[in-house]
Scaffold this motif. Sequence first.
Motif, PDB file in Angstrom:
ATOM      1  N   ALA A 120      20.201  -8.239  49.604  1.00 44.70           N
ATOM      2  CA  ALA A 120      20.220  -9.572  50.201  1.00 44.70           C
ATOM      3  C   ALA A 120      21.610  -9.931  50.716  1.00 44.70           C
ATOM      4  O   ALA A 120      21.754 -10.485  51.815  1.00 44.70           O
ATOM      5  CB  ALA A 120      19.748 -10.615  49.190  1.00 44.70           C
ATOM      6  N   VAL A 121      22.640  -9.618  49.947  1.00 47.50           N
ATOM      7  CA  VAL A 121      24.013  -9.884  50.386  1.00 47.50           C
ATOM      8  C   VAL A 121      24.335  -9.087  51.648  1.00 47.50           C
ATOM      9  O   VAL A 121      24.907  -9.620  52.610  1.00 47.50           O
ATOM     10  CB  VAL A 121      25.015  -9.550  49.259  1.00 47.50           C
ATOM     11  N   ALA A 122      23.943  -7.813  51.659  1.00 47.94           N
ATOM     12  CA  ALA A 122      24.201  -6.977  52.833  1.00 47.94           C
ATOM     13  C   ALA A 122      23.461  -7.506  54.053  1.00 47.94           C
ATOM     14  O   ALA A 122      23.995  -7.488  55.174  1.00 47.94           O
ATOM     15  CB  ALA A 122      23.791  -5.533  52.543  1.00 47.94           C
ATOM     16  N   ALA A 123      22.244  -7.995  53.863  1.00 47.23           N
ATOM     17  CA  ALA A 123      21.462  -8.530  54.983  1.00 47.23           C
ATOM     18  C   ALA A 123      22.107  -9.793  55.546  1.00 47.23           C
ATOM     19  O   ALA A 123      22.182  -9.976  56.772  1.00 47.23           O
ATOM     20  CB  ALA A 123      20.036  -8.816  54.529  1.00 47.23           C
ATOM     21  N   LEU A 124      22.577 -10.677  54.679  1.00 45.63           N
ATOM     22  CA  LEU A 124      23.252 -11.890  55.146  1.00 45.63           C
ATOM     23  C   LEU A 124      24.551 -11.534  55.870  1.00 45.63           C
ATOM     24  O   LEU A 124      24.889 -12.137  56.898  1.00 45.63           O
ATOM     25  CB  LEU A 124      23.528 -12.822  53.967  1.00 45.63           C
ATOM     26  N   ASP A 125      25.273 -10.551  55.342  1.00 45.38           N
ATOM     27  CA  ASP A 125      26.509 -10.100  55.999  1.00 45.38           C
ATOM     28  C   ASP A 125      26.218  -9.528  57.385  1.00 45.38           C
ATOM     29  O   ASP A 125      27.060  -9.609  58.292  1.00 45.38           O
ATOM     30  CB  ASP A 125      27.221  -9.054  55.142  1.00 45.38           C
ATOM     31  N   ALA A 126      25.029  -8.936  57.533  1.00 44.80           N
ATOM     32  CA  ALA A 126      24.635  -8.364  58.828  1.00 44.80           C
ATOM     33  C   ALA A 126      24.075  -9.428  59.782  1.00 44.80           C
ATOM     34  O   ALA A 126      23.664  -9.099  60.899  1.00 44.80           O
ATOM     35  CB  ALA A 126      23.602  -7.265  58.612  1.00 44.80           C
ATOM     36  N   GLY A 127      24.055 -10.675  59.335  1.00 39.60           N
ATOM     37  CA  GLY A 127      23.597 -11.756  60.205  1.00 39.60           C
ATOM     38  C   GLY A 127      22.090 -11.897  60.297  1.00 39.60           C
ATOM     39  O   GLY A 127      21.577 -12.467  61.263  1.00 39.60           O
ATOM     40  N   LYS A 128      21.367 -11.402  59.286  1.00 38.69           N
ATOM     41  CA  LYS A 128      19.903 -11.472  59.312  1.00 38.69           C
ATOM     42  C   LYS A 128      19.392 -12.661  58.489  1.00 38.69           C
ATOM     43  O   LYS A 128      19.965 -13.007  57.449  1.00 38.69           O
ATOM     44  CB  LYS A 128      19.281 -10.191  58.735  1.00 38.69           C
ATOM     45  N   HIS A 129      18.322 -13.266  58.952  1.00 36.46           N
ATOM     46  CA  HIS A 129      17.563 -14.183  58.105  1.00 36.46           C
ATOM     47  C   HIS A 129      16.850 -13.336  57.049  1.00 36.46           C
ATOM     48  O   HIS A 129      16.494 -12.179  57.308  1.00 36.46           O
ATOM     49  CB  HIS A 129      16.546 -14.961  58.924  1.00 36.46           C
ATOM     50  N   VAL A 130      16.626 -13.913  55.871  1.00 28.68           N
ATOM     51  CA  VAL A 130      16.128 -13.108  54.745  1.00 28.68           C
ATOM     52  C   VAL A 130      14.913 -13.749  54.089  1.00 28.68           C
ATOM     53  O   VAL A 130      14.931 -14.941  53.742  1.00 28.68           O
ATOM     54  CB  VAL A 130      17.228 -12.918  53.678  1.00 28.68           C
ATOM     55  N   TYR A 131      13.855 -12.945  53.929  1.00 29.31           N
ATOM     56  CA  TYR A 131      12.727 -13.273  53.058  1.00 29.31           C
ATOM     57  C   TYR A 131      12.807 -12.281  51.903  1.00 29.31           C
ATOM     58  O   TYR A 131      12.606 -11.072  52.082  1.00 29.31           O
ATOM     59  CB  TYR A 131      11.398 -13.125  53.803  1.00 29.31           C
ATOM     60  N   LEU A 132      13.127 -12.783  50.708  1.00 30.77           N
ATOM     61  CA  LEU A 132      13.337 -11.940  49.533  1.00 30.77           C
ATOM     62  C   LEU A 132      12.207 -12.155  48.552  1.00 30.77           C
ATOM     63  O   LEU A 132      11.902 -13.289  48.177  1.00 30.77           O
ATOM     64  CB  LEU A 132      14.678 -12.295  48.884  1.00 30.77           C
ATOM     65  N   GLU A 133      11.593 -11.069  48.125  1.00 24.27           N
ATOM     66  CA  GLU A 133      10.519 -11.197  47.146  1.00 24.27           C
ATOM     67  C   GLU A 133      11.057 -11.722  45.819  1.00 24.27           C
ATOM     68  O   GLU A 133      12.224 -11.545  45.484  1.00 24.27           O
ATOM     69  CB  GLU A 133       9.795  -9.853  46.939  1.00 24.27           C
ATOM     70  N   LYS A 134      10.151 -12.385  45.065  1.00 23.14           N
ATOM     71  CA  LYS A 134      10.544 -12.912  43.760  1.00 23.14           C
ATOM     72  C   LYS A 134      10.606 -11.765  42.752  1.00 23.14           C
ATOM     73  O   LYS A 134       9.985 -10.712  42.976  1.00 23.14           O
ATOM     74  CB  LYS A 134       9.563 -13.999  43.311  1.00 23.14           C
ATOM     75  N   SER A 135      11.343 -12.026  41.612  1.00 23.83           N
ATOM     76  CA  SER A 135      12.240 -13.152  41.487  1.00 23.83           C
ATOM     77  C   SER A 135      13.569 -12.814  42.169  1.00 23.83           C
ATOM     78  O   SER A 135      13.784 -11.675  42.560  1.00 23.83           O
ATOM     79  CB  SER A 135      12.454 -13.513  40.010  1.00 23.83           C
ATOM     80  N   MET A 136      14.440 -13.818  42.325  1.00 29.21           N
ATOM     81  CA  MET A 136      15.548 -13.659  43.251  1.00 29.21           C
ATOM     82  C   MET A 136      16.560 -12.596  42.817  1.00 29.21           C
ATOM     83  O   MET A 136      16.933 -11.737  43.616  1.00 29.21           O
ATOM     84  CB  MET A 136      16.239 -15.005  43.457  1.00 29.21           C
ATOM     85  N   THR A 137      17.005 -12.660  41.570  1.00 30.03           N
ATOM     86  CA  THR A 137      18.036 -11.715  41.119  1.00 30.03           C
ATOM     87  C   THR A 137      17.765 -11.237  39.699  1.00 30.03           C
ATOM     88  O   THR A 137      17.018 -11.855  38.940  1.00 30.03           O
ATOM     89  CB  THR A 137      19.439 -12.351  41.166  1.00 30.03           C
ATOM     90  N   TYR A 138      18.444 -10.175  39.354  1.00 34.79           N
ATOM     91  CA  TYR A 138      18.294  -9.536  38.048  1.00 34.79           C
ATOM     92  C   TYR A 138      19.106 -10.238  36.974  1.00 34.79           C
ATOM     93  O   TYR A 138      18.742 -10.209  35.798  1.00 34.79           O
ATOM     94  CB  TYR A 138      18.733  -8.071  38.167  1.00 34.79           C
ATOM     95  N   SER A 139      20.242 -10.868  37.357  1.00 34.93           N
ATOM     96  CA  SER A 139      21.121 -11.507  36.376  1.00 34.93           C
ATOM     97  C   SER A 139      21.509 -12.903  36.849  1.00 34.93           C
ATOM     98  O   SER A 139      21.423 -13.235  38.034  1.00 34.93           O
ATOM     99  CB  SER A 139      22.382 -10.671  36.148  1.00 34.93           C
ATOM    100  N   ILE A 140      21.987 -13.719  35.917  1.00 40.00           N
ATOM    101  CA  ILE A 140      22.407 -15.078  36.248  1.00 40.00           C
ATOM    102  C   ILE A 140      23.664 -15.083  37.114  1.00 40.00           C
ATOM    103  O   ILE A 140      23.726 -15.831  38.100  1.00 40.00           O
ATOM    104  CB  ILE A 140      22.583 -15.911  34.965  1.00 40.00           C
ATOM    105  N   PRO A 141      24.696 -14.264  36.817  1.00 42.61           N
ATOM    106  CA  PRO A 141      25.852 -14.226  37.727  1.00 42.61           C
ATOM    107  C   PRO A 141      25.466 -13.838  39.153  1.00 42.61           C
ATOM    108  O   PRO A 141      26.002 -14.393  40.119  1.00 42.61           O
ATOM    109  CB  PRO A 141      26.774 -13.184  37.087  1.00 42.61           C
ATOM    110  N   GLN A 142      24.539 -12.894  39.305  1.00 43.76           N
ATOM    111  CA  GLN A 142      24.068 -12.530  40.641  1.00 43.76           C
ATOM    112  C   GLN A 142      23.419 -13.728  41.325  1.00 43.76           C
ATOM    113  O   GLN A 142      23.633 -13.976  42.513  1.00 43.76           O
ATOM    114  CB  GLN A 142      23.053 -11.389  40.554  1.00 43.76           C
TER     115      GLN A 142
END
Length: 403
Positions: free
Chosen positions: A119-141
């Motif tokens: 997701a971070v790489a996609a945003l850096d590449a300027g893409k809109h993102v649809y990310l499947e749930k759940s969002m991240t593996y850890s709370i800091p992420q």
Amino acid sequence: MEKHTPFSRRKFIASGGILLTGAALGLPSLARATAPSATIKLGLIGAGSRGTGLAALLKEIPEVELAACCDPIPSHLALGMKQAAPGAKSYNNYKALLDNKELDAVIIATPLYTHYEIAVAALDAGKHVYLEKSMTYSIPQSLSLVKKVKASGKVFQVGFQYRYYDLYKRVKQAIEEGWLGTITGFECQYHQNSNWRRPNNDPALERAINWRMYREYCGGPLSELCAHQIDMVHYLLGTHPVSVVGTGSINFWKDGRDTYDTIRTVYEYPGGIQSSVSSMLSNAYRDYNIRVLGSRATIDISRNKALLYPEPRAIKRATVDGVTNATVKAPVAGEELTYRAPGEPNPEPTIYALKNFAACIRDGKKPASNEETAHMASVAIIMGNEAADQHVQQVWKKEYDIV
């Protein structure tokens, strides 16, 4: 104090005689959708069972085109490409797909532990993102990704599709109108009778294909199944839990997995509202279910309908189990909530979610399931697993809040 108004199931179902269809509830209308001036070109990252399922649904949305697919497993990639548009490009490395300047957006349907990085790489590449749930593996992420999304200016939607389903819009309206009285609890379950194991002829790919069974890749049933109920409780209450207790075990599928095959948690929300959330993989009775418990009525929600059960008002006394003057419970038949017109289509809720993603890209709007709502769900899921692992109550900490 609880507000008492004359209780009429018929009035409740009809909401003052106005039938609540998808359009009345503010949902995008499939029949009246207007295609954008330019087709939105999408790339799919992750062509496993969920990814290819999403790809098939994209065919019902004329304003988007699946122009690229990526998966490191050749058999998965081949299935994704079968769903893609003519001339679509294939990749076995997501970074190469993100370098494709023709793509406006990506759908990420990969194992949970990869969500943050991709997701971070996609945003850096300027893409809109649809990310499947759940969002991240850890709370800091999760906290880091929220900041990344806010700085990106891109549409970011997480795959909690029931936020777009008019059934839950209707339930939320019922709660807000006070028909259930004071809400004191939720009973949620997502049960299956399945070992979760995917077919695989290559031992070297065991963990890549059956990643849901291993802790280093996912959060087990809480993240893969019960995430939907957890998010729906947040949606209906408009807040996150303050604490959670839980217990989990591997008591049936003793096949080398280390994610639980049974877990039970109890979340507490502001005002003392409790939500029990359970999942087991050895019994599928009632499958997916949410019960909203109020002082005046209960709403019982299954996959595509909700039944209203008012609390009995007349109290009958008799001898019950040897107890004199005990209360006799009168049976009450559930009445279905009407949330769409007779004959109106009732499509897969994910179609609504994908259409909303396209509409948000076109119109520059924020999705209903966004980085903030998904952050609440991720934190709650992680807290639930930690409570079960440690046998210690987990509390929502101040540092979990979005600043």
